[in-house]
Scaffold this active site. Structure first.
Site, PDB file in Angstrom:
ATOM      1  N   ASP A  45       0.822  -1.231   0.000  1.00 52.19           N
ATOM      2  CA  ASP A  45       0.000   0.000   0.000  1.00 52.19           C
ATOM      3  C   ASP A  45       0.848   1.269   0.000  1.00 52.19           C
ATOM      4  O   ASP A  45       0.575   2.204  -0.743  1.00 52.19           O
ATOM      5  CB  ASP A  45      -1.066  -0.006   1.117  1.00 52.19           C
ATOM      6  CG  ASP A  45      -0.533  -0.105   2.538  1.00 52.19           C
ATOM      7  OD1 ASP A  45       0.691  -0.285   2.724  1.00 52.19           O
ATOM      8  OD2 ASP A  45      -1.360  -0.002   3.478  1.00 52.19           O
ATOM      9  N   SER A  76     -11.360   4.143  28.061  1.00 47.01           N
ATOM     10  CA  SER A  76     -11.250   2.868  27.356  1.00 47.01           C
ATOM     11  C   SER A  76     -11.704   1.738  28.274  1.00 47.01           C
ATOM     12  O   SER A  76     -11.145   1.551  29.355  1.00 47.01           O
ATOM     13  CB  SER A  76      -9.798   2.621  26.940  1.00 47.01           C
ATOM     14  OG  SER A  76      -9.616   1.233  26.703  1.00 47.01           O
ATOM     15  N   ALA A 131      -2.547  -7.597  17.320  1.00 42.81           N
ATOM     16  CA  ALA A 131      -2.550  -8.907  16.657  1.00 42.81           C
ATOM     17  C   ALA A 131      -2.475  -8.770  15.141  1.00 42.81           C
ATOM     18  O   ALA A 131      -2.617  -9.740  14.412  1.00 42.81           O
ATOM     19  CB  ALA A 131      -3.805  -9.687  17.052  1.00 42.81           C
ATOM     20  N   ASP A 180      -5.567  -0.075   5.926  1.00 39.51           N
ATOM     21  CA  ASP A 180      -6.363  -0.423   7.109  1.00 39.51           C
ATOM     22  C   ASP A 180      -7.504   0.566   7.317  1.00 39.51           C
ATOM     23  O   ASP A 180      -8.648   0.182   7.596  1.00 39.51           O
ATOM     24  CB  ASP A 180      -5.478  -0.443   8.360  1.00 39.51           C
ATOM     25  CG  ASP A 180      -4.293  -1.375   8.196  1.00 39.51           C
ATOM     26  OD1 ASP A 180      -4.297  -2.169   7.247  1.00 39.51           O
ATOM     27  OD2 ASP A 180      -3.361  -1.295   9.009  1.00 39.51           O
ATOM     28  N   TYR A 229       8.938  -1.736  10.496  1.00 36.77           N
ATOM     29  CA  TYR A 229       7.975  -1.305   9.475  1.00 36.77           C
ATOM     30  C   TYR A 229       8.515  -0.057   8.773  1.00 36.77           C
ATOM     31  O   TYR A 229       8.577   0.016   7.544  1.00 36.77           O
ATOM     32  CB  TYR A 229       6.626  -0.999  10.136  1.00 36.77           C
ATOM     33  CG  TYR A 229       5.536  -0.638   9.151  1.00 36.77           C
ATOM     34  CD1 TYR A 229       4.698  -1.616   8.628  1.00 36.77           C
ATOM     35  CD2 TYR A 229       5.357   0.673   8.732  1.00 36.77           C
ATOM     36  CE1 TYR A 229       3.704  -1.288   7.717  1.00 36.77           C
ATOM     37  CE2 TYR A 229       4.375   1.009   7.821  1.00 36.77           C
ATOM     38  CZ  TYR A 229       3.544   0.027   7.322  1.00 36.77           C
ATOM     39  OH  TYR A 229       2.575   0.349   6.412  1.00 36.77           O
TER      40      TYR A 229
HETATM   41  C1  GLA Z   1       0.116  -2.412   8.503  1.00 34.34           C
HETATM   42  C2  GLA Z   1      -0.100  -1.019   7.914  1.00 34.34           C
HETATM   43  C3  GLA Z   1      -0.725  -1.103   6.525  1.00 34.34           C
HETATM   44  C4  GLA Z   1       0.055  -2.055   5.621  1.00 34.34           C
HETATM   45  C5  GLA Z   1       0.334  -3.383   6.331  1.00 34.34           C
HETATM   46  C6  GLA Z   1       1.240  -4.281   5.544  1.00 34.34           C
HETATM   47  O1  GLA Z   1      -1.111  -3.026   8.734  1.00 34.34           O
HETATM   48  O2  GLA Z   1      -0.946  -0.258   8.756  1.00 34.34           O
HETATM   49  O3  GLA Z   1      -0.815   0.176   5.956  1.00 34.34           O
HETATM   50  O4  GLA Z   1       1.241  -1.458   5.175  1.00 34.34           O
HETATM   51  O5  GLA Z   1       0.892  -3.196   7.617  1.00 34.34           O
HETATM   52  O6  GLA Z   1       0.636  -4.674   4.366  1.00 34.34           O
END
Ligand code: GLA
Length: 394
Positions: A45, A76, A131, A180, A229
């Site tokens: 993405d 929360s 998760a 997401d 990441y």
């Molecule tokens: C996380 C990020 C997404 C995407 C995924 C890997 O969920 O929030 O934007 O990059 O990792 O596909």
């Protein structure tokens, strides 16, 4: 969702009671946004590529009542914690807590010129935290729709997704892509969503009725997740910078073919080459999987999903031993078409496509093998693809 346990299930009455107890007033509305599972298209993405997620039937719920001042308060139910902040002093920056998502969304809405009234919120999350099922996008989008409704502001779903993504960048410190937040806004019952992350055009794809989406939580979350990441993202950008010197027409890895990449392999550091190879081949797999799903060719979808896992494990190096064990344990079982890690990686979940009549056996066998090999019991969720964010009336 048919199985798996969650201590936190939506219950209108309980939410109403908690709201009254915490704030001494009645809630004015409840909004929800779902978690997601990605079928294929991982780490594509943010490279302007293709993804194919589905929204889950596990959501985050936000109960809201407006205030007459500019205070934003949130409680929360999962953490049994509160925070409050003035909307006039809500600066970007991450504190590493769930509150970042809430104040982040409010902050970005205001930065973009949407003036909000203060609000009291109670938040209940069904999506397992950490998760890889996007509990963060679910809380962001649910908060956004709750705050927007309180302010009487109507925005397009795609714009809401972009606001929430920016909140995650500036207030939570993860340079995530759009997947997401987009699926939390645009999910559809019984459908996967094939999204072009450059144009944000999308198409709904039918999920065969005989199949169930079975999610296995490895129950591990490696600390590296967030920093690695961002490193992966930087490596992709480094690859594009080098490739641009010989392919000036490219804007992102989305524009590079496997042949071009291989042709210029010697220009790239080996690790950067492998990262790029994952993205370039994954984009191709998503498009092929989209066509296969449209044609009802489940074995082909399964084959591409296994290939995706292999590429994430070997080229992108975002899998981990626990996820690999889950995938290898699923592969030989009857009625299983596919198994791969889903989401960012370094722990979290696998997504499995399993024929309905074999789901029970699958659950039993996976739990047994995983426990034997790791000493841990996986959490297993049998899920339905569901609708995106909405107001909840019951
Ligand atoms: C996380 C990020 C997404 C995407 C995924 C890997 O969920 O929030 O934007 O990059 O990792 O596909």
């Amino acid at each position: 969702m048919q199985s798996g346990t969650s201590a936190h299930r939506y219950d209108r009455r309980r939410l109403t009671d908690v709201f009254l107890k915490v704030y001494g007033t009645a809630l004015a509305g409840v909004f929800r946004a779902p978690g997601r599972v990605n079928l294929i298209g991982e780490h594509t993405d943010y490279n302007e590529g293709f993804v194919m997620p589905a929204a889950l039937d596990m959501s985050t719920y936000v109960a809201v009542a407006p205030r007459s001042d500019r205070l934003l308060r949130a409680y929360s139910m999962n953490f049994e914690e509160s925070f409050e902040i003035s909307l006039d002093a809500n600066n970007p920056g991450a504190s590493g807590t769930w509150g970042d998502y809430v104040r982040g969304v409010a902050g970005i809405l205001e930065i973009r010129g949407h003036r909000l009234p203060g609000a009291d919120l109670v938040i209940l999350g069904e999506v397992p935290l950490g998760a890889g099922l996007s509990s963060s996008a679910a809380i962001e989008v649910a908060t956004a729709v709750a705050l927007l409704s309180t302010a009487g502001i109507k925005l397009e779903r795609t714009e809401i997704a972009m606001i929430c993504q920016q909140a995650e960048h500036l207030y939570a410190g993860t340079r995530c892509g759009i997947m997401d937040q987009f699926i939390a806004c645009h999910g559809k019952k019984g459908r996967a969503v094939m999204l072009d992350c450059r144009s944000l055009d999308f198409r709904l794809l039918p999920l065969p009725e005989k199949l169930q989406l079975v999610i296995c939580n490895s129950m591990v979350k490696h600390e590296l997740a967030s920093s690695e990441y961002n490193t992966r993202r930087a490596q992709c950008e480094a690859g594009v910078r080098v490739l641009k010197t010989v392919l000036p027409e490219i804007a992102s890895l989305r524009d590079v073919t496997e042949m071009q990449l291989n042709h210029h392999r010697n220009l790239l550091e080996p690790v950067v080459y492998r990262r790029c190879r994952h993205v370039v081949t994954e984009n191709d797999r998503v498009q092929r999987a989209g066509n296969a799903l449209q044609d009802g060719d489940v074995p082909e979808v399964g084959h591409l999903m296994y290939e995706s896992h292999r590429s994430l494990r070997d080229d992108y190096e975002v899998s981990c031993p626990e996820l690999d064990i889950l995938v290898e344990s699923a592969r030989p079982l009857t009625g299983v078409y596919a198994s791969r890690m889903t989401g960012g990686g370094f722990g979290g979940c696998t997504i499995n496509l399993v024929e309905m009549e074999h789901v029970q056996n699958f659950q039993r066998e996976i739990a047994r093998t995983y426990q034997q090999k790791t000493g841990m019991l996986p959490q297993i969720f049998v899920c339905q693809a569901s609708e995106g964010a909405e107001a909840v009336t019951i």
